[in-house]
Design a protein around this motif. Structure first.
Motif, PDB file in Angstrom:
ATOM      1  N   VAL A 294       0.845  -1.200   0.000  1.00 43.67           N
ATOM      2  CA  VAL A 294       0.000   0.000   0.000  1.00 43.67           C
ATOM      3  C   VAL A 294       0.879   1.248   0.000  1.00 43.67           C
ATOM      4  O   VAL A 294       1.809   1.353   0.816  1.00 43.67           O
ATOM      5  CB  VAL A 294      -0.911   0.009   1.249  1.00 43.67           C
ATOM      6  N   PRO A 295       0.621   2.216  -0.894  1.00 52.11           N
ATOM      7  CA  PRO A 295       1.398   3.462  -0.865  1.00 52.11           C
ATOM      8  C   PRO A 295       1.303   4.144   0.498  1.00 52.11           C
ATOM      9  O   PRO A 295       0.242   4.145   1.136  1.00 52.11           O
ATOM     10  CB  PRO A 295       0.730   4.307  -1.960  1.00 52.11           C
ATOM     11  N   ALA A 296       2.411   4.706   0.936  1.00 52.99           N
ATOM     12  CA  ALA A 296       2.489   5.274   2.285  1.00 52.99           C
ATOM     13  C   ALA A 296       1.548   6.458   2.489  1.00 52.99           C
ATOM     14  O   ALA A 296       1.240   6.813   3.630  1.00 52.99           O
ATOM     15  CB  ALA A 296       3.930   5.682   2.585  1.00 52.99           C
ATOM     16  N   PHE A 297       1.085   7.078   1.398  1.00 55.04           N
ATOM     17  CA  PHE A 297       0.181   8.216   1.540  1.00 55.04           C
ATOM     18  C   PHE A 297      -1.290   7.797   1.596  1.00 55.04           C
ATOM     19  O   PHE A 297      -2.177   8.640   1.750  1.00 55.04           O
ATOM     20  CB  PHE A 297       0.382   9.205   0.383  1.00 55.04           C
ATOM     21  N   HIS A 298      -1.577   6.510   1.484  1.00 57.43           N
ATOM     22  CA  HIS A 298      -2.963   6.042   1.482  1.00 57.43           C
ATOM     23  C   HIS A 298      -3.617   6.360   2.834  1.00 57.43           C
ATOM     24  O   HIS A 298      -2.969   6.288   3.885  1.00 57.43           O
ATOM     25  CB  HIS A 298      -3.006   4.532   1.231  1.00 57.43           C
ATOM     26  N   PRO A 299      -4.901   6.719   2.856  1.00 57.30           N
ATOM     27  CA  PRO A 299      -5.584   7.063   4.116  1.00 57.30           C
ATOM     28  C   PRO A 299      -5.534   5.975   5.187  1.00 57.30           C
ATOM     29  O   PRO A 299      -5.633   6.279   6.379  1.00 57.30           O
ATOM     30  CB  PRO A 299      -7.037   7.316   3.667  1.00 57.30           C
ATOM     31  N   LEU A 300      -5.385   4.706   4.780  1.00 58.58           N
ATOM     32  CA  LEU A 300      -5.331   3.613   5.757  1.00 58.58           C
ATOM     33  C   LEU A 300      -3.899   3.230   6.133  1.00 58.58           C
ATOM     34  O   LEU A 300      -3.704   2.326   6.956  1.00 58.58           O
ATOM     35  CB  LEU A 300      -6.057   2.383   5.212  1.00 58.58           C
ATOM     36  N   ALA A 301      -2.918   3.888   5.554  1.00 52.78           N
ATOM     37  CA  ALA A 301      -1.528   3.501   5.774  1.00 52.78           C
ATOM     38  C   ALA A 301      -1.118   3.608   7.238  1.00 52.78           C
ATOM     39  O   ALA A 301      -0.254   2.860   7.709  1.00 52.78           O
ATOM     40  CB  ALA A 301      -0.597   4.349   4.905  1.00 52.78           C
ATOM     41  N   HIS A 302      -1.748   4.531   7.976  1.00 49.57           N
ATOM     42  CA  HIS A 302      -1.361   4.722   9.381  1.00 49.57           C
ATOM     43  C   HIS A 302      -1.695   3.507  10.247  1.00 49.57           C
ATOM     44  O   HIS A 302      -1.192   3.392  11.370  1.00 49.57           O
ATOM     45  CB  HIS A 302      -2.059   5.965   9.947  1.00 49.57           C
ATOM     46  N   LEU A 303      -2.526   2.601   9.725  1.00 48.41           N
ATOM     47  CA  LEU A 303      -2.887   1.401  10.483  1.00 48.41           C
ATOM     48  C   LEU A 303      -1.826   0.301  10.376  1.00 48.41           C
ATOM     49  O   LEU A 303      -1.894  -0.699  11.080  1.00 48.41           O
ATOM     50  CB  LEU A 303      -4.223   0.855   9.992  1.00 48.41           C
ATOM     51  N   ALA A 304      -0.857   0.480   9.488  1.00 51.62           N
ATOM     52  CA  ALA A 304       0.160  -0.548   9.263  1.00 51.62           C
ATOM     53  C   ALA A 304       1.167  -0.582  10.400  1.00 51.62           C
ATOM     54  O   ALA A 304       1.528   0.456  10.965  1.00 51.62           O
ATOM     55  CB  ALA A 304       0.872  -0.305   7.943  1.00 51.62           C
ATOM     56  N   SER A 305       1.629  -1.774  10.719  1.00 59.59           N
ATOM     57  CA  SER A 305       2.665  -1.931  11.747  1.00 59.59           C
ATOM     58  C   SER A 305       4.030  -1.557  11.188  1.00 59.59           C
ATOM     59  O   SER A 305       4.365  -1.932  10.056  1.00 59.59           O
ATOM     60  CB  SER A 305       2.697  -3.384  12.237  1.00 59.59           C
ATOM     61  N   PRO A 306       4.853  -0.837  11.951  1.00 62.88           N
ATOM     62  CA  PRO A 306       6.216  -0.540  11.492  1.00 62.88           C
ATOM     63  C   PRO A 306       7.128  -1.755  11.587  1.00 62.88           C
ATOM     64  O   PRO A 306       8.221  -1.756  10.999  1.00 62.88           O
ATOM     65  CB  PRO A 306       6.665   0.568  12.456  1.00 62.88           C
ATOM     66  N   ASP A 307       6.703  -2.778  12.297  1.00 62.42           N
ATOM     67  CA  ASP A 307       7.491  -4.000  12.462  1.00 62.42           C
ATOM     68  C   ASP A 307       7.155  -4.950  11.316  1.00 62.42           C
ATOM     69  O   ASP A 307       6.065  -5.525  11.261  1.00 62.42           O
ATOM     70  CB  ASP A 307       7.161  -4.657  13.808  1.00 62.42           C
ATOM     71  N   LEU A 308       8.090  -5.152  10.399  1.00 54.93           N
ATOM     72  CA  LEU A 308       7.817  -5.957   9.217  1.00 54.93           C
ATOM     73  C   LEU A 308       7.717  -7.446   9.526  1.00 54.93           C
ATOM     74  O   LEU A 308       7.304  -8.236   8.676  1.00 54.93           O
ATOM     75  CB  LEU A 308       8.909  -5.720   8.159  1.00 54.93           C
ATOM     76  N   GLU A 309       8.086  -7.842  10.724  1.00 54.74           N
ATOM     77  CA  GLU A 309       7.929  -9.239  11.123  1.00 54.74           C
ATOM     78  C   GLU A 309       6.586  -9.486  11.802  1.00 54.74           C
ATOM     79  O   GLU A 309       6.192 -10.631  11.996  1.00 54.74           O
ATOM     80  CB  GLU A 309       9.072  -9.656  12.040  1.00 54.74           C
ATOM     81  N   ARG A 310       5.912  -8.420  12.189  1.00 55.71           N
ATOM     82  CA  ARG A 310       4.601  -8.533  12.844  1.00 55.71           C
ATOM     83  C   ARG A 310       3.620  -7.582  12.155  1.00 55.71           C
ATOM     84  O   ARG A 310       3.269  -6.535  12.697  1.00 55.71           O
ATOM     85  CB  ARG A 310       4.711  -8.208  14.337  1.00 55.71           C
ATOM     86  N   LEU A 311       3.224  -7.948  10.968  1.00 50.95           N
ATOM     87  CA  LEU A 311       2.387  -7.078  10.159  1.00 50.95           C
ATOM     88  C   LEU A 311       0.972  -6.989  10.724  1.00 50.95           C
ATOM     89  O   LEU A 311       0.439  -7.957  11.282  1.00 50.95           O
ATOM     90  CB  LEU A 311       2.323  -7.596   8.718  1.00 50.95           C
ATOM     91  N   SER A 312       0.376  -5.824  10.569  1.00 52.76           N
ATOM     92  CA  SER A 312      -1.033  -5.647  10.923  1.00 52.76           C
ATOM     93  C   SER A 312      -1.901  -6.402   9.913  1.00 52.76           C
ATOM     94  O   SER A 312      -1.496  -6.645   8.776  1.00 52.76           O
ATOM     95  CB  SER A 312      -1.403  -4.167  10.898  1.00 52.76           C
ATOM     96  N   ARG A 313      -3.113  -6.742  10.323  1.00 58.50           N
ATOM     97  CA  ARG A 313      -4.073  -7.400   9.437  1.00 58.50           C
ATOM     98  C   ARG A 313      -5.213  -6.443   9.103  1.00 58.50           C
ATOM     99  O   ARG A 313      -5.612  -5.624   9.940  1.00 58.50           O
ATOM    100  CB  ARG A 313      -4.624  -8.675  10.072  1.00 58.50           C
ATOM    101  N   ILE A 314      -5.721  -6.574   7.897  1.00 63.56           N
ATOM    102  CA  ILE A 314      -6.803  -5.693   7.469  1.00 63.56           C
ATOM    103  C   ILE A 314      -7.648  -6.398   6.414  1.00 63.56           C
ATOM    104  O   ILE A 314      -7.160  -7.285   5.701  1.00 63.56           O
ATOM    105  CB  ILE A 314      -6.223  -4.365   6.907  1.00 63.56           C
ATOM    106  N   GLU A 315      -8.911  -6.040   6.309  1.00 64.28           N
ATOM    107  CA  GLU A 315      -9.799  -6.626   5.308  1.00 64.28           C
ATOM    108  C   GLU A 315      -9.540  -5.958   3.957  1.00 64.28           C
ATOM    109  O   GLU A 315      -9.478  -4.721   3.865  1.00 64.28           O
ATOM    110  CB  GLU A 315     -11.262  -6.434   5.697  1.00 64.28           C
TER     111      GLU A 315
END
Length: 333
Positions: free
Chosen positions: A170-191
């Motif tokens: 997801v592009p970093a400027f996307h409105p939902l990007a702030h929900l992403a985890s900064p830890d690439l080994e423990r990624l956030s989940r999303i629908e």
């Protein structure tokens, strides 16, 4: 798209002129011009600026050129390495591979295979997944490396040892990007349905990821906007990084980036890493050992999950391949 077409872009960038590039490629100038126009139309962006009959790469063009150069360099290095080790041979194994990824998989293990079977050489046939399937069924290849969703098939065996999760890029400027985890080994989940108002960059029809994407969209009764399709994951990743849309790609492609964030899907989706053989093909000892080494190499992939099919377990047991024993092979070689 195949690597031959990637060479078109590199030649245009090198010569800065369609006529000179066409002459170097031994294709007609109108055909090359048509190819570039269609590619830019598919991408919905210019890759080159036209100035006094010269073609100058745009920012998007430089991203595309860099991806093309990396893909072709890796392919050439892979084939040169195997050719240098192959010498005189008495037997040949023909493997179907996808451009880039499949060849890389074999190149990592070939030196260790070659020490045990020095008179066996390996030939590659490059295809994308749909053609790999046909080549396997038609016995054009002894076996093929690809991904799959389902293990049951009337015409082929899928021998699998590992699974890999799929990730939204997801592009970093996307409105939902702030929900992403900064830890690439423990990624956030999303629908994935939360991105239905965003353009998608996705694999072409016939690819495993596109097959899964279409299944998900049918379940959601959704009609997503697809702005670009490609069989090449590296190109999809680079275009997503340029902000053109979101892409669904294997987890192995994630890396730290200022321009991208990553999400696992909820529910989770994954694909099997498959060695595909025709059901009436009897695997030779050399083929089985090569497959066992390939499974051993997959232990080094950080985000692969070990989940062997019965036939994979049988082949690994035959050659005593485990994660520990494979690392011993590397150390002794």
């Amino acid at each position: 798209m195949n690597t031959r077409q990637l060479s078109y872009i590199l030649s245009i960038a090198e010569h800065g002129n369609l006529s000179q590039a066409a002459a170097a490629l031994n294709v007609s100038q109108p055909a090359l011009s048509k190819y570039l126009a269609e590619l830019e139309s598919d991408l919905d962006t210019e890759l080159f600026l036209r100035h006094k009959k010269q073609l100058i790469p745009t920012a998007a063009g430089n991203i595309y050129i860099d991806a093309a150069r990396r893909i072709i360099d890796v392919k050439e290095q892979t084939y040169q390495t195997i050719a240098s080790l192959s010498g005189q041979t008495q037997k040949t194994i023909t493997i179907g591979v996808t451009p880039l990824r499949g060849a890389i998989s074999i190149s990592r293990i070939f030196p260790y295979f070659h020490k045990r079977y020095p008179h066996v050489t390996i030939q590659f046939q490059e295809h994308y997944p749909r053609e790999l399937y046909q080549a396997t069924v038609n016995h054009s290849v002894d076996f093929a490396l690809r991904t799959c969703l389902e293990l049951e098939d009337d015409n082929v065996f899928h021998i699998t040892s590992h699974e890999e999760d799929l990730v939204l890029f997801v592009p970093a400027f996307h409105p939902l990007a702030h929900l992403a985890s900064p830890d690439l080994e423990r990624l956030s989940r999303i629908e994935i349905e939360r991105f239905l108002d965003t353009p998608f960059l996705i694999g072409e029809k016939g690819s495993t990821i596109r097959e899964l994407f279409d299944i998900i969209m049918r379940q959601l009764k959704a009609r997503p906007t697809i702005v670009y399709e490609s069989d090449n994951n590296l190109i999809l990743k680079n275009i997503a990084q340029n902000g053109a849309g979101v892409s669904l790609l294997p987890r192995a492609h994630i890396e730290p980036s200022k321009n991208l964030v990553y999400f696992l899907l909820k529910p989770n989706y994954s694909m099997h890493m498959s060695v595909m053989t025709a059901k009436d093909h009897v695997l030779s000892e050399e083929e089985r050992y090569l497959i066992a080494l390939n499974f051993g190499a997959q232990f080094s992939e950080k985000f692969y999950r070990f989940s062997p099919s019965p036939l994979a377990k049988e082949i690994m047991d035959e050659f005593h391949i485990t994660e520990h024993s494979y690392r011993q092979i590397l150390n002794l070689s």
